[in-house]
Design an enzyme around this catalytic site. Sequence first.
Site, short mmCIF file in Angstrom:
data_model
loop_
_atom_site.label_atom_id
_atom_site.label_comp_id
_atom_site.label_asym_id
_atom_site.label_seq_id
_atom_site.Cartn_x
_atom_site.Cartn_y
_atom_site.Cartn_z
N GLN A 124 0.82 -1.21 0.00
CA GLN A 124 0.00 0.00 0.00
C GLN A 124 0.85 1.27 0.00
OE1 GLN A 124 -2.81 -1.75 3.39
NE2 GLN A 124 -3.50 0.26 2.68
N HIS A 125 0.22 2.37 -0.34
CA HIS A 125 0.69 3.74 -0.10
C HIS A 125 1.82 4.27 -0.98
CE1 HIS A 125 -1.54 3.40 3.68
NE2 HIS A 125 -0.72 2.44 4.10
N ASP A 178 -2.23 -4.85 -0.59
CA ASP A 178 -1.91 -6.23 -0.16
C ASP A 178 -2.74 -6.70 1.04
OD1 ASP A 178 -0.45 -4.63 1.62
OD2 ASP A 178 1.47 -5.60 1.24
O1 LIG Z 1 1.53 0.19 4.80
C1 LIG Z 1 1.03 -0.89 5.02
C2 LIG Z 1 -0.37 -0.99 5.53
O2 LIG Z 1 -1.00 0.24 5.69
C3 LIG Z 1 1.84 -2.14 4.79
O3 LIG Z 1 1.19 -3.27 5.28
C4 LIG Z 1 2.19 -2.26 3.32
O4 LIG Z 1 1.00 -2.57 2.59
C5 LIG Z 1 3.33 -3.23 3.06
O5 LIG Z 1 2.99 -4.54 3.36
P1 LIG Z 1 4.01 -5.80 3.49
O6 LIG Z 1 4.99 -5.72 2.38
O7 LIG Z 1 4.60 -5.75 4.83
O8 LIG Z 1 3.07 -6.98 3.34
#
Ligand SMILES: O=C(CO)[C@@H](O)[C@H](O)COP(=O)(O)O
Length: 476
Positions: free
Chosen positions: A71-72, A223
């Site tokens: 995300q983000h 994700d």
């Molecule tokens: O920033 C967030 C949730 O807001 C993280 O959960 C990212 O989405 C990255 O996820 P992973 O690579 O750790 O699964």
Amino acid sequence: MTAELVAGIDSSTQSTKVVVCDARTGEIVRTGRAPHPDGTEVAPAAWWDAFQEATGGLLDGVRAIGVGGQQHGMVTLDENNDVVRPALLWNDTRSAQAALDLVEELGGPSAWAKSVGSVPVASFTVTKLRWLAENEPKLADRVARVLLPHDWLTWKLTGGDPVTDRGDASGTGYFSPTDNAYRLDVLSHAFGGRTPELPTVLGPADAAGYTPDGVLVSAGTGDNMAAALGLELKPGDAVVSLGTSGTVFGVAETGAADVSGEVAGFADATGRFLPLACTLNAARVLTATAAMLGATLSEFDRLALAAEPGAGGLTFLPYLDGERTPNLPGATGSLSGLTRDNMTPENLARSAVEGMLCGLAAGLDAVRAHGLDVQRVLLIGGGAQSRAVRAVAPLVFGVPVQLPEVAEYVALGAARQAAWALASSAEPPSWQENQKLRLELDEPTEAQRAEGHRIQQRHLEAREAAYGVRRNLGED
Ligand SMILES: O=C(CO)[C@@H](O)[C@H](O)COP(=O)(O)O
Ligand SMILES: Nc1ncnc2c1ncn2[C@@H]1O[C@H](COP(=O)(O)OP(=O)(O)O)[C@@H](O)[C@H]1O
């Protein structure tokens, strides 16, 4: 009858993972993976390379594909759709001051929680755009379009107009998950008056388009939203994901609006909501501690399991990459309670497991305080492979913990979304029947629960003493 196949992609922080499944049952028939470069800013081309490597030879016969992405992340494109600068990822904390400034400029935490469901911290895209406007204004001037990592990969697959979904859009900080609309006023304010084009927000079962080979591409999602879809979450379920990030979330019928900022009021990938608490430090706390001890991951587990609960009094606040929840972007880790007697590799390993999981137990309390019913925890992500994690989690979470058999739930959820778009049905296909028995970890005894509670209290006290962090009491 030959099965109709769909593929799901998990383009997360450390790697790309692929599953190819039977569209009707969800049975996994092929898997693949490829690593991503390290670092908190990454050229999007690296994700495309990893996608090609991970899917190499796996997509024959696949009818639809869906992408779940970290995300983000801020992907900036110019008017020729060339990438302007490497993407700043969710775990890049350089925009921490921009986040504080934006919160203050636009009415404070409650105004933000009300308008976009979340109080932005450095992870949110909107704060990265502010950082870019202030620090790289010439590059900011070139930005014609802003996408998220999954939007960019989906667009690379279809070559059509860029699209996104409500789940991932809800992590930008300029999308309202309750109104289902972009807040262009917020975007423009944050980005110094510039209003770059944003991807169209598709519905949960919409198609983004087709690949040149005629494979349907679904909307994709973030994700965590993809994992929720893969796990077919029910009321009472909370997920704890131990990847690069640690996340705690569940599906809710109404959006959260936590003024403390601990719980992000995200949307999910089905039209509902996904209240979520996220830490910056999860599986890599274990790998870093193992490396410091000169131990392999399985030796690390053995050490941690040889120590008593409570790690002989050691308290490890594992803010190794700064922290997001609690919002301490500049923090470093700390280890307290050392004596000559308790200073053993076993206690150190155990304190890393306990410290990492206590951060997520605080996240569980926070999502509960904001209305999520938590009767059991489903433990996923790379860190869930750790035997020590599996032993400690039921103690500190205080509820039954289950370990889904299939490891890659983000990719599975993305595949389920692809099957949904292919079927064009009102509801996603149910794959529950095919989900093999979940491994149920021992339910904690009353004595273990009490032990877990003591460990958690000590963690929270250390957090408060070191950083002045108080507990989320759930006021909206
Ligand atoms: O920033 C967030 C949730 O807001 C993280 O959960 C990212 O989405 C990255 O996820 P992973 O690579 O750790 O699964
Ligand atoms: N047995 C284990 N013990 C501890 N950590 C593990 C274990 N197996 C994998 N990991 C860690 O899990 C992380 C990868 O998890 P994953 O969920 O794939 O992350 P992401 O989705 O953020 O890329 C890596 O840091 C890896 O070292």
